[in-house]
Design an enzyme around this catalytic site. Structure first.
Site, PDB file in Angstrom:
ATOM      1  N   TYR A  56      14.089  28.250  23.446  1.00 16.09           N
ATOM      2  CA  TYR A  56      13.659  27.711  24.730  1.00 16.09           C
ATOM      3  C   TYR A  56      14.564  26.365  24.645  1.00 16.09           C
ATOM      4  O   TYR A  56      14.168  25.786  23.850  1.00 16.09           O
ATOM      5  CB  TYR A  56      12.332  27.894  24.457  1.00 16.09           C
ATOM      6  CG  TYR A  56      11.837  26.951  25.740  1.00 16.09           C
ATOM      7  CD1 TYR A  56      11.702  26.990  27.205  1.00 16.09           C
ATOM      8  CD2 TYR A  56      11.007  25.469  25.345  1.00 16.09           C
ATOM      9  CE1 TYR A  56      10.608  26.485  28.237  1.00 16.09           C
ATOM     10  CE2 TYR A  56      10.866  24.645  26.307  1.00 16.09           C
ATOM     11  CZ  TYR A  56      11.233  25.045  27.397  1.00 16.09           C
ATOM     12  OH  TYR A  56      10.289  24.235  28.507  1.00 16.09           O
ATOM     13  N   ASP A  98       7.171  31.785  17.832  1.00 11.03           N
ATOM     14  CA  ASP A  98       6.437  31.462  19.111  1.00 11.03           C
ATOM     15  C   ASP A  98       6.938  31.698  20.516  1.00 11.03           C
ATOM     16  O   ASP A  98       6.727  33.381  20.425  1.00 11.03           O
ATOM     17  CB  ASP A  98       7.987  29.869  19.331  1.00 11.03           C
ATOM     18  CG  ASP A  98       6.821  29.717  21.677  1.00 11.03           C
ATOM     19  OD1 ASP A  98       6.570  30.594  22.070  1.00 11.03           O
ATOM     20  OD2 ASP A  98       8.024  28.649  22.097  1.00 11.03           O
ATOM     21  N   ARG A 134     -10.070  12.212  21.821  1.00 10.33           N
ATOM     22  CA  ARG A 134      -8.740  12.361  21.389  1.00 10.33           C
ATOM     23  C   ARG A 134      -8.422  13.433  19.703  1.00 10.33           C
ATOM     24  O   ARG A 134      -7.834  14.194  19.535  1.00 10.33           O
ATOM     25  CB  ARG A 134      -7.855  10.732  21.214  1.00 10.33           C
ATOM     26  CG  ARG A 134      -6.691  10.878  20.000  1.00 10.33           C
ATOM     27  CD  ARG A 134      -6.165   9.903  19.568  1.00 10.33           C
ATOM     28  NE  ARG A 134      -6.354   8.710  20.356  1.00 10.33           N
ATOM     29  CZ  ARG A 134      -7.097   8.719  19.019  1.00 10.33           C
ATOM     30  NH1 ARG A 134      -6.588   9.078  18.229  1.00 10.33           N
ATOM     31  NH2 ARG A 134      -6.792   6.960  19.073  1.00 10.33           N
ATOM     32  N   LYS A 181       2.522  29.108  30.506  1.00 15.66           N
ATOM     33  CA  LYS A 181       2.494  30.159  30.774  1.00 15.66           C
ATOM     34  C   LYS A 181       1.635  31.538  31.045  1.00 15.66           C
ATOM     35  O   LYS A 181       1.809  31.393  32.049  1.00 15.66           O
ATOM     36  CB  LYS A 181       4.004  30.311  30.130  1.00 15.66           C
ATOM     37  CG  LYS A 181       4.454  30.042  29.456  1.00 15.66           C
ATOM     38  CD  LYS A 181       6.263  29.317  30.929  1.00 15.66           C
ATOM     39  CE  LYS A 181       6.748  27.705  30.691  1.00 15.66           C
ATOM     40  NZ  LYS A 181       7.314  27.804  28.916  1.00 15.66           N
TER      41      LYS A 181
HETATM   42  C1  PLP Z   1       7.725  26.760  27.734  1.00 16.16           C
HETATM   43  C2  PLP Z   1       8.402  27.277  26.590  1.00 16.16           C
HETATM   44  C3  PLP Z   1       8.214  26.147  25.335  1.00 16.16           C
HETATM   45  C4  PLP Z   1       7.291  24.827  25.955  1.00 16.16           C
HETATM   46  O1  PLP Z   1       6.603  24.787  26.657  1.00 16.16           O
HETATM   47  P1  PLP Z   1       5.941  23.708  27.934  1.00 16.16           P
HETATM   48  O2  PLP Z   1       4.698  23.820  28.720  1.00 16.16           O
HETATM   49  O3  PLP Z   1       6.381  23.685  28.676  1.00 16.16           O
HETATM   50  O4  PLP Z   1       5.829  21.909  27.066  1.00 16.16           O
HETATM   51  C5  PLP Z   1       7.469  26.462  24.914  1.00 16.16           C
HETATM   52  N1  PLP Z   1       8.778  27.615  24.719  1.00 16.16           N
HETATM   53  C6  PLP Z   1       8.598  28.823  25.302  1.00 16.16           C
HETATM   54  C7  PLP Z   1       9.477  30.207  24.598  1.00 16.16           C
HETATM   55  C8  PLP Z   1       8.611  28.195  26.836  1.00 16.16           C
HETATM   56  O5  PLP Z   1       9.043  29.061  27.325  1.00 16.16           O
END
Ligand code: PLP
Length: 381
Positions: free
Chosen positions: A98, A170, A46, A195
Site C-alpha cells: 500500500y 496487513d 485515550r 475499507k
Molecule cells: C488503506 C490502506 C491502509 C491505510 O489505512 P488508512 O485507514 O487509510 O490509514 C493500509 N493498508 C492497506 C492495504 C490499505 O488499503
C-alpha cells in the site's frame, strides 16, 4: 460460533442495563471515580472507552487474537506497530505495498533508524536471502495492492519462526472473513478498518490484532501513550459496519468474479489481475490459505487514453481513492495511491499509466458491467 454471528454478537460484555440492542456511543473524554483509588474500569478515553472496547472485543474474536486495538486510521495502527522497533532494526516487507505504508517506511520509520528491504514476498527464497543478524520482522501484504500478488503465509510463518522474527500481516484486502493470518503463523494483523470492515466509505479507522500477550502489552502501552485511538462515534460506525461484513464480502466477491471474467473478454483490456481467476499465478495458493478471493481487481487497458476515458466517463462507479465499501470505486494507482513511488520503481512493478484498480461494491452487477462497457467504448451517459 459462526463468523457471521460473531460479527454481530462477538462482544458479550454489557455496558448498561437498558436493554439497548445497539451499543451506546459513550461520548465522554473522562470517567468519574467512585472513590479514592477506585475506578469503574474506565478512566480516560485515550486509554479506553466502552464503545471502542466493544468494537475491539468483536475484532479479537474475528481474527482469533488475544487483543485488538482500534486506531484512528490504518496508518496510525502501522505507525504504532513501528514503535515496537529500535534504531538498527531491519524489516523485510513486500515490495508491492500500500502506497501509504511505503511512504511511512521510507520517510518516517527510517528517521528512527529502522532499515527496510522491500522484496517480492511471493518468492520465499528472496525473503530468506535478505535475513541478517539485525532482521527483526517481516511485513507482508497478501494479496498485494494493486498487483494482487499472493504470498504463502504459512511458508513465511515457518521462516519467521526459524529466525525468531516478528511476522506482521496487513489483512485489509481479505479481512478475517476470508483469511486468518494469526492461524498461519503471524504475530500481528493490521487492518485499515476504513475499507471492508467499516464497509461504507464513511469512516477512517485501523486495527492491530495480536495473539501474543507480550506484544499486546507493548502495543497497549504505545497506544495509550501516543494517543491515536479510535473515537467513540467512529468506533460505533465500525461496530455497525462489521455487523454486515460477511454478507458484504460474499456479494462483493460474487460481483468481482463476474466482472473479472467479463473484463477478460474485452478487446481493449490487456490484462486482468484478479486472484479468483484460475489463470492468476496466486490462484492455487489462495485456495489453500484463504476461503475467498475478495473484491479487488486491477486491470491494464490498451492505452493511457483509454484509462483516462474510463476514469472521466464513469458515473455510477466513482473515480475515488479507497476500497472495500459498498460503493464501487475505480482508482488510478499511478496518480493516487502510488503517486509517491519513484517512477522507475513503479513502472518496474507494472503500475503504469494503463493500470486501473476496481474495488467492486454491492450494486447490481449488470449495472456495473453496463457502465464499464459504455466507458470502455468511450460513450457518455
Ligand atoms: C488503506 C490502506 C491502509 C491505510 O489505512 P488508512 O485507514 O487509510 O490509514 C493500509 N493498508 C492497506 C492495504 C490499505 O488499503
Amino acid at each position: 460460533m459462526d463468523f457471521g454471528t460473531l460479527c454481530i454478537h462477538g462482544n458479550d460484555k454489557k455496558y448498561d442495563n437498558t436493554g439497548a440492542v445497539s451499543v451506546p456511543i459513550f461520548q465522554t473524554a473522562t470517567f468519574a471515580h467512585p472513590g479514592v483509588g477506585e475506578s469503574t474500569g474506565y478512566d480516560y478515553t485515550r486509554q479506553q472507552n466502552p464503545t471502542r472496547e466493544h468494537l475491539e472485543n468483536v475484532m479479537v474474536k474475528l481474527e482469533d487474537g488475544v487483543d485488538a486495538l482500534a486506531f484512528s486510521s490504518g496508518m496510525a495502527a502501522i505507525s504504532a506497530v513501528m514503535e515496537l522497533f529500535s534504531p538498527g532494526d531491519h524489516i523485510i516487507a513486500s515490495d508491492d505495498l500500500y502506497g501509504g505504508s511505503h511512504r511511512l517506511f521510507q520517510h518516517i520509520a527510517v528517521k528512527n533508524g529502522i532499515i527496510f528491504d522491500l522484496v517480492n514476498t511471493s518468492n520465499l527464497f528472496l525473503i530468506e536471502a535478505l535475513i541478517g543478524p539485525n532482521t527483526k520482522a517481516l511485513f507482508i501484504e497478501t494479496p498485494t495492492n494493486p498487483m494482487m500478488q499472493v504470498t504463502d503465509l504459512a511458508g513465511v510463518g515457518k521462516i519467521a519462526q526459524k529466525h525468531r522474527l516478528l511476522f506482521i500481516v496487513d489483512n485489509t484486502f481479505l479481512t478475517p472473513y476470508f483469511q486468518k493470518p494469526l492461524q498461519l503463523g503471524a504475530d500481528i494483523v493490521i487492518h485499515s478498518g476504513t475499507k471492508y470492515l467499516g464497509g461504507h466509505n464513511d469512516t477512517i479507522a485501523g486495527f492491530a490484532v495480536t495473539n501474543d500477550e507480550t506484544i499486546a502489552e507493548k502495543l497497549r502501552f504505545i497506544f495509550k501513550t501516543t494517543g491515536a485511538g479510535l473515537s467513540p462515534f467512529d468506533s460505533w460506525l465500525l461496530i455497525r459496519g462489521i455487523k454486515t461484513l460477511a454478507i458484504r464480502m460474499d456479494k462483493q466477491q460474487e460481483n468481482a468474479m463476474v466482472i473479472a471474467q467479463w473484463l477478460s473478454q474485452q478487446e481493449k483490456i490487456k490484462a486482468v489481475h484478479y486472484v479468483g481467476l484460475p489463470t492468476h499465478p496466486g490462484y492455487e495458493l489462495s485456495r489453500r490459505q484463504a476461503t475467498g478471493f475478495g473484491g479487488m481487481i486491477s486491470f491494464e487497458v490498451d492505452s493511457e487514453e483509454t484509462a483516462r476515458q474510463i476514469l472521466e466517463g464513469v458515473s455510477l462507479i466513482q473515480y475515488a481513492e479507497s476500497l472495500g465499501g459498498v460503493e464501487t470505486l475505480i482508482t488510478y494507482p499511478m496518480l493516487q495511491t502510488h503517486g509517491d513511488i519513484p517512477e522507475a520503481e513503479r513502472e518496474a512493478r507494472g503500475i503504469n499509466n494503463r493500470l486501473l484498480r476496481l474495488s467492486v461494491g454491492i450494486e447490481g452487477v449488470q449495472d456495473l458491467i453496463n457502465e464499464l462497457a459504455r466507458v470502455i467504448k468511450g460513450e457518455s451517459v
